[in-house]
Design a protein around this motif. Structure first.
Motif, PDB file in Angstrom:
ATOM      1  N   ALA A 117      41.833  27.827  43.896  1.00  0.00           N
ATOM      2  CA  ALA A 117      41.386  28.057  42.527  1.00  0.00           C
ATOM      3  C   ALA A 117      41.558  29.514  42.108  1.00  0.00           C
ATOM      4  O   ALA A 117      41.606  29.823  40.919  1.00  0.00           O
ATOM      5  CB  ALA A 117      39.922  27.640  42.384  1.00  0.00           C
ATOM      6  N   PHE A 118      41.665  30.413  43.081  1.00  0.00           N
ATOM      7  CA  PHE A 118      41.769  31.843  42.802  1.00  0.00           C
ATOM      8  C   PHE A 118      43.180  32.392  42.997  1.00  0.00           C
ATOM      9  O   PHE A 118      43.376  33.600  43.050  1.00  0.00           O
ATOM     10  CB  PHE A 118      40.774  32.612  43.681  1.00  0.00           C
ATOM     11  N   ALA A 119      44.179  31.507  43.071  1.00  0.00           N
ATOM     12  CA  ALA A 119      45.554  31.954  43.294  1.00  0.00           C
ATOM     13  C   ALA A 119      46.071  32.807  42.148  1.00  0.00           C
ATOM     14  O   ALA A 119      47.002  33.594  42.332  1.00  0.00           O
ATOM     15  CB  ALA A 119      46.474  30.757  43.512  1.00  0.00           C
ATOM     16  N   GLY A 120      45.477  32.679  40.965  1.00  0.00           N
ATOM     17  CA  GLY A 120      45.891  33.493  39.835  1.00  0.00           C
ATOM     18  C   GLY A 120      44.885  34.562  39.459  1.00  0.00           C
ATOM     19  O   GLY A 120      45.004  35.187  38.414  1.00  0.00           O
ATOM     20  N   TRP A 121      43.913  34.806  40.327  1.00  0.00           N
ATOM     21  CA  TRP A 121      42.843  35.763  40.053  1.00  0.00           C
ATOM     22  C   TRP A 121      43.355  37.195  40.158  1.00  0.00           C
ATOM     23  O   TRP A 121      44.188  37.503  41.004  1.00  0.00           O
ATOM     24  CB  TRP A 121      41.726  35.549  41.064  1.00  0.00           C
ATOM     25  N   GLY A 122      42.835  38.060  39.315  1.00  0.00           N
ATOM     26  CA  GLY A 122      43.136  39.476  39.470  1.00  0.00           C
ATOM     27  C   GLY A 122      43.617  40.134  38.191  1.00  0.00           C
ATOM     28  O   GLY A 122      43.929  39.478  37.195  1.00  0.00           O
ATOM     29  N   ILE A 123      43.668  41.451  38.240  1.00  0.00           N
ATOM     30  CA  ILE A 123      44.116  42.270  37.118  1.00  0.00           C
ATOM     31  C   ILE A 123      45.624  42.462  37.249  1.00  0.00           C
ATOM     32  O   ILE A 123      46.087  43.002  38.268  1.00  0.00           O
ATOM     33  CB  ILE A 123      43.423  43.636  37.132  1.00  0.00           C
ATOM     34  N   PRO A 124      46.425  42.044  36.282  1.00  0.00           N
ATOM     35  CA  PRO A 124      47.871  42.247  36.394  1.00  0.00           C
ATOM     36  C   PRO A 124      48.201  43.712  36.662  1.00  0.00           C
ATOM     37  O   PRO A 124      47.536  44.623  36.151  1.00  0.00           O
ATOM     38  CB  PRO A 124      48.393  41.794  35.028  1.00  0.00           C
ATOM     39  N   THR A 125      49.215  43.941  37.439  1.00  0.00           N
ATOM     40  CA  THR A 125      49.555  45.293  37.878  1.00  0.00           C
ATOM     41  C   THR A 125      49.733  46.256  36.714  1.00  0.00           C
ATOM     42  O   THR A 125      49.239  47.388  36.746  1.00  0.00           O
ATOM     43  CB  THR A 125      50.832  45.250  38.732  1.00  0.00           C
ATOM     44  N   ALA A 126      50.439  45.841  35.677  1.00  0.00           N
ATOM     45  CA  ALA A 126      50.667  46.737  34.533  1.00  0.00           C
ATOM     46  C   ALA A 126      49.351  47.179  33.917  1.00  0.00           C
ATOM     47  O   ALA A 126      49.161  48.363  33.595  1.00  0.00           O
ATOM     48  CB  ALA A 126      51.549  46.044  33.492  1.00  0.00           C
ATOM     49  N   GLN A 127      48.434  46.251  33.726  1.00  0.00           N
ATOM     50  CA  GLN A 127      47.134  46.590  33.154  1.00  0.00           C
ATOM     51  C   GLN A 127      46.349  47.508  34.082  1.00  0.00           C
ATOM     52  O   GLN A 127      45.708  48.468  33.637  1.00  0.00           O
ATOM     53  CB  GLN A 127      46.334  45.307  32.881  1.00  0.00           C
ATOM     54  N   ALA A 128      46.398  47.210  35.384  1.00  0.00           N
ATOM     55  CA  ALA A 128      45.660  48.035  36.348  1.00  0.00           C
ATOM     56  C   ALA A 128      46.172  49.473  36.364  1.00  0.00           C
ATOM     57  O   ALA A 128      45.382  50.421  36.448  1.00  0.00           O
ATOM     58  CB  ALA A 128      45.758  47.412  37.746  1.00  0.00           C
ATOM     59  N   ILE A 129      47.482  49.655  36.289  1.00  0.00           N
ATOM     60  CA  ILE A 129      48.046  51.012  36.254  1.00  0.00           C
ATOM     61  C   ILE A 129      47.535  51.753  35.024  1.00  0.00           C
ATOM     62  O   ILE A 129      47.055  52.893  35.116  1.00  0.00           O
ATOM     63  CB  ILE A 129      49.589  50.972  36.218  1.00  0.00           C
ATOM     64  N   HIS A 130      47.661  51.118  33.874  1.00  0.00           N
ATOM     65  CA  HIS A 130      47.272  51.764  32.616  1.00  0.00           C
ATOM     66  C   HIS A 130      45.791  52.143  32.630  1.00  0.00           C
ATOM     67  O   HIS A 130      45.415  53.270  32.280  1.00  0.00           O
ATOM     68  CB  HIS A 130      47.564  50.820  31.452  1.00  0.00           C
ATOM     69  N   GLU A 131      44.934  51.215  33.057  1.00  0.00           N
ATOM     70  CA  GLU A 131      43.493  51.472  33.042  1.00  0.00           C
ATOM     71  C   GLU A 131      43.114  52.566  34.044  1.00  0.00           C
ATOM     72  O   GLU A 131      42.277  53.426  33.746  1.00  0.00           O
ATOM     73  CB  GLU A 131      42.728  50.188  33.331  1.00  0.00           C
TER      74      GLU A 131
END
Length: 361
Positions: free
Chosen positions: A257-271
């Motif tokens: 159920a968590f295979a798509g969990w997480g902050i996308p890399t692009a968003q994580a870099i920017h933040e």
């Protein structure tokens, strides 16, 4: 990868079972159809404005930088990907030889097995002999800091490979869905702060494929962490890996159920860049090629890591790893050329076909 962390922390069931687990991890990650996040990295949304008249000489573009006081020929880190499995010794040797030949950094996988047993898995000072000139980063898990690890274990991990820094990897999702995983994370931040104040080398905080948000990144930097590796979603999903390893339908269902969990890399870099404007930043998580490297740098990363994308070559030979990264470096150079960027600083300011609002760039 872990996206990038084939070296996630282990259960408390002995080093033999731990080694078997690490072998499972290697086998699963080598098959992207079994391990890849169902969430995209977000990097495809970053589109450079093409420069039809760059006024540059391609071969003169300068990709050099430095990390931990050591020069790099390109802003690349071979990210953590092995820990515990016997074949890791061969992988680590190939990676070290390639890192030295290319002039790029190398982060090893989790050293927990090596710290708790006689099985060093190639994580010895031989690694430093093979890669004398490049940054080497030691590694163990954040959860271990509230389960008995402290300054002694950190110094041993660093000394084992004569590392320039120590990665503390964060994998709460994987631990939560893993049989026997470390589920008590209370006190991690305080432990990080104590360690950062006492250890002789810098700390690197790294997620393993679910991303570090702005709040956590800022908390870690305020606690004394010197470098952040956002390791966002878009590459290897460790929840998907653990779903593959599930022993029954219930465990597999919870993890999947968590295979798509997480902050996308692009968003994580920017933040992370906004939250920590002066902190060296590593981008990893679903990095496929040199164009993704360029995109990550444009978003604010100083360095870019890749793990799963090179794992198969690392099993083969150091020459195969070198060839893999030579292609990636040439792709990065062409991206600079076609944006009119003479060096990495100019690439970080290259014009975009705007995917984000102007005030966010």
């Amino acid at each position: 990868m872990p996206r990038d962390e084939i070296a996630a922390d282990a259960p408390r069931d002995g080093t033999g079972a731990l080694e078997a687990r690490k072998n499972d991890h290697l086998d699963i990650v080598l098959d992207p159809s079994r391990a890849r996040s169902v969430t995209a990295s977000g990097l495809d949304a970053i589109r450079f404005e093409h420069c039809a008249m760059p006024e540059l000489q391609l071969d003169a573009i300068d990709l050099r930088t430095s990390l931990l006081g050591k020069p790099l020929q390109a802003p690349l880190l071979i990210s953590s990907m092995t820990g515990g499995a016997r074949r890791a010794a061969t992988i680590n040797r190939h990676l070290a030889e390639a890192a030295q030949a290319l002039g790029i950094a190398l982060g090893v996988g989790s050293q927990r097995v090596a710290l708790e047993s006689d099985a060093d898995q190639g994580l010895t000072r031989e690694l430093r002999r093979l890669a004398p000139s490049v940054p080497l980063l030691a590694n163990f898990g954040a959860a271990q800091l509230v389960a008995g690890y402290g300054l002694e274990q950190a110094r041993r991990a660093v000394g084992m490979i004569e590392a320039d820094a120590l990665i503390i990897h964060f994998n709460p999702l994987q631990e939560a869905v893993q049989r026997g995983g470390d589920r008590d994370w209370r006190g991690v931040l305080q432990a990080i702060e104590r360690l950062a104040g006492a250890l002789e080398v810098p700390l690197v905080a790294k997620e393993v494929g679910a991303g570090l948000n702005a709040t956590v990144a800022r908390q870690l930097v305020d606690a004394g962490v010197a470098i952040i590796d956002v390791a966002g979603a878009g590459g290897t999903s460790w929840a998907a890996v653990e779903a593959e390893r599930g022993i029954d339908a219930r465990q597999r269902a919870v993890a999947q159920a968590f295979a798509g969990w997480g902050i996308p890399t692009a968003q994580a870099i920017h933040e992370a860049r906004v939250a920590c404007p002066k902190t060296p930043l590593i981008a990893s998580g679903g990095i496929r090629d040199g164009v993704d490297v360029a995109r990550a740098i444009r978003l604010g990363a100083d360095f870019v890591g890749q793990a799963a994308g090179v794992l198969e070559r690392a099993l083969e030979s150091s020459e195969a790893v070198i060839e893999h990264f030579q292609i990636l470096i040439e792709q990065l150079r062409v991206a600079c050329f076609c944006t009119g960027s003479r060096d990495l600083a100019e690439l970080g300011r290259a014009r975009l076909v705007l995917p984000l609002a102007p005030e966010e760039l």
